[in-house]
Design a protein around this motif. Structure first.
Motif, short mmCIF file in Angstrom:
data_model
loop_
_atom_site.label_atom_id
_atom_site.label_comp_id
_atom_site.label_asym_id
_atom_site.label_seq_id
_atom_site.Cartn_x
_atom_site.Cartn_y
_atom_site.Cartn_z
N TYR A 139 -0.95 -3.52 1.80
CA TYR A 139 -1.56 -4.01 0.57
C TYR A 139 -0.57 -3.89 -0.57
O TYR A 139 0.39 -3.11 -0.51
CB TYR A 139 -2.85 -3.24 0.25
N SER A 140 -0.83 -4.69 -1.60
CA SER A 140 -0.05 -4.55 -2.83
C SER A 140 -0.98 -3.95 -3.88
O SER A 140 -2.21 -3.98 -3.74
CB SER A 140 0.49 -5.91 -3.28
N ARG A 208 -4.60 -5.48 -3.04
CA ARG A 208 -4.72 -6.82 -2.46
C ARG A 208 -4.08 -6.79 -1.08
O ARG A 208 -2.92 -6.37 -0.94
CB ARG A 208 -4.00 -7.86 -3.34
N THR A 210 -2.09 -7.83 1.95
CA THR A 210 -1.01 -8.80 2.17
C THR A 210 -0.79 -9.03 3.66
O THR A 210 -0.17 -10.00 4.05
CB THR A 210 0.30 -8.31 1.53
N ASP A 211 -1.28 -8.12 4.49
CA ASP A 211 -1.09 -8.24 5.93
C ASP A 211 -2.24 -7.50 6.62
O ASP A 211 -2.49 -6.34 6.29
CB ASP A 211 0.25 -7.59 6.29
#
Ligand code: URA
Length: 244
Positions: A139-140, A208, A210-211
Motif C-alpha cells: 500500500y501507499s 491505498r 497498490t498491489d
C-alpha cells in the motif's frame, strides 16, 4: 454412450452451438487425426477429438480447477470485460457452467477456484461458512495508528452502516510501516467477502492498495509450483483442505 461431435464440443468447450458448428465447417476439428465436417458424427468413447490442434478431453462434468490468477483478467463471463479468466481455461476443461467461486478484481492476483459444481461453489462463498482468506498487500500512504486493533474490532467503512466482521491485519515490521510516509506491506485475513473489501478497508485506514495478492483460502495455500496464469484440476486432498 455415443455422442454427436457438435454436442460433445459444445459441452466440453462452453462455446455456443453455432460457434462449434462454424469451427467444424471451417475444418478446424479433427476426429482420430482426420478433419471431420459432419456435425452429427457419432463419437465412440475412446476416439480422439482435436480443435485447432488441441486435444479435447472428455473430462468430468463436475470439474473443479485451482487457478493462479494473473493480473489483468476479469472474473466475469461478460464479453465486454475481456480478457476473461475463462480464456485461460485449457480446452479440455471448458464447460458452460464453469464459474469462479467468488471474484478477485482484475488487478488482483493469486488463488481462485473455478468449478461447475454449484454446491461446492456455495460451500466456498456462503457467508455462514465464513471461510478465511489471506491477502498480501502493498500500500501507499500511512495507515492510522492502531490500524490492526481497529481491524480486529470490526472496521467501519465510510459508506456502510454495518461494520466489517473482526479480521486480522499484520503489518510488516510493525510500527515501522505506520511511520513511513510512502507506504508498506501488510497481510490481511478476512472471513467475509464484500465488494472490493480489502481496498476499501485499507482506504478507511488512510492507505491505498497498490498491489493485492490472495495466497490462501481456508486451509488451502496457493501451491508454489502453480505459476501465474496456470490452472489445474483440484486434487481430492486440496478439496478437503477447503472443506476442513
Ligand atoms: N478485496 C479487494 O479489494 N479486491 C479483491 O480482488 C479481493 C478482495
Amino acid at each position: 454412450m455415443p455422442e454427436a461431435l457438435d454436442a460433445f464440443l459444445t459441452r466440453r468447450t462452453g462455446w455456443t452451438w453455432a460457434d462449434v458448428r462454424r469451427a467444424i465447417q471451417c475444418r478446424r476439428v479433427q476426429v482420430q487425426g482426420v478433419v471431420c465436417k459432419r456435425y452429427h458424427r457419432q463419437l465412440g468413447g475412446d476416439e480422439t477429438v482435436e480443435l485447432d490442434g488441441a486435444h479435447i478431453l472428455d473430462g468430468p462434468d463436475h470439474g473443479t480447477l485451482i487457478c493462479h490468477k494473473p493480473r489483468g483478467v476479469a472474473c466475469s463471463h461478460a464479453p465486454g470485460d475481456q480478457p476473461l479468466i475463462y480464456d485461460l481455461v485449457p480446452p479440455a476443461w471448458r464447460h458452460p457452467n464453469l464459474q469462479t467461486a467468488g471474484r478477485l478484481d482484475r488487478d488482483t492476483t493469486g488463488l481462485i477456484i473455478l468449478t461447475i459444481d454449484g454446491r461446492f461453489q456455495i460451500s466456498l462463498t456462503a457467508p455462514e461458512r465464513a471461510l478465511w482468506k489471506r491477502y498480501r498487500i502493498r500500500y501507499s500512504g500511512t495507515l492510522a495508528a492502531g490500524a490492526s486493533e481497529q481491524v480486529a474490532a470490526g472496521l467501519v467503512l465510510a459508506d456502510e452502516p454495518r461494520p466489517c466482521l473482526p479480521a486480522r491485519l499484520t503489518l510488516e515490521a510493525p510500527g515501522v510501516a505506520e511511520l513511513e510516509a510512502d507506504g508498506g506491506q501488510a497481510t490481511l485475513e478476512l472471513c467475509e467477502g464484500r465488494h472490493h473489501q480489502v481496498k476499501r478497508m485499507i482506504a478507511a485506514l488512510g492507505g491505498r492498495v497498490t498491489d493485492l495478492h490472495r495466497d490462501r483460502i481456508g486451509a488451502l495455500t496457493l501451491p508454489d509450483d502453480l505459476a501465474s496464469g496456470q490452472m489445474r484440476a483440484l486434487s481430492a486432498a486440496q478439496r478437503s483442505l477447503l472443506l476442513a
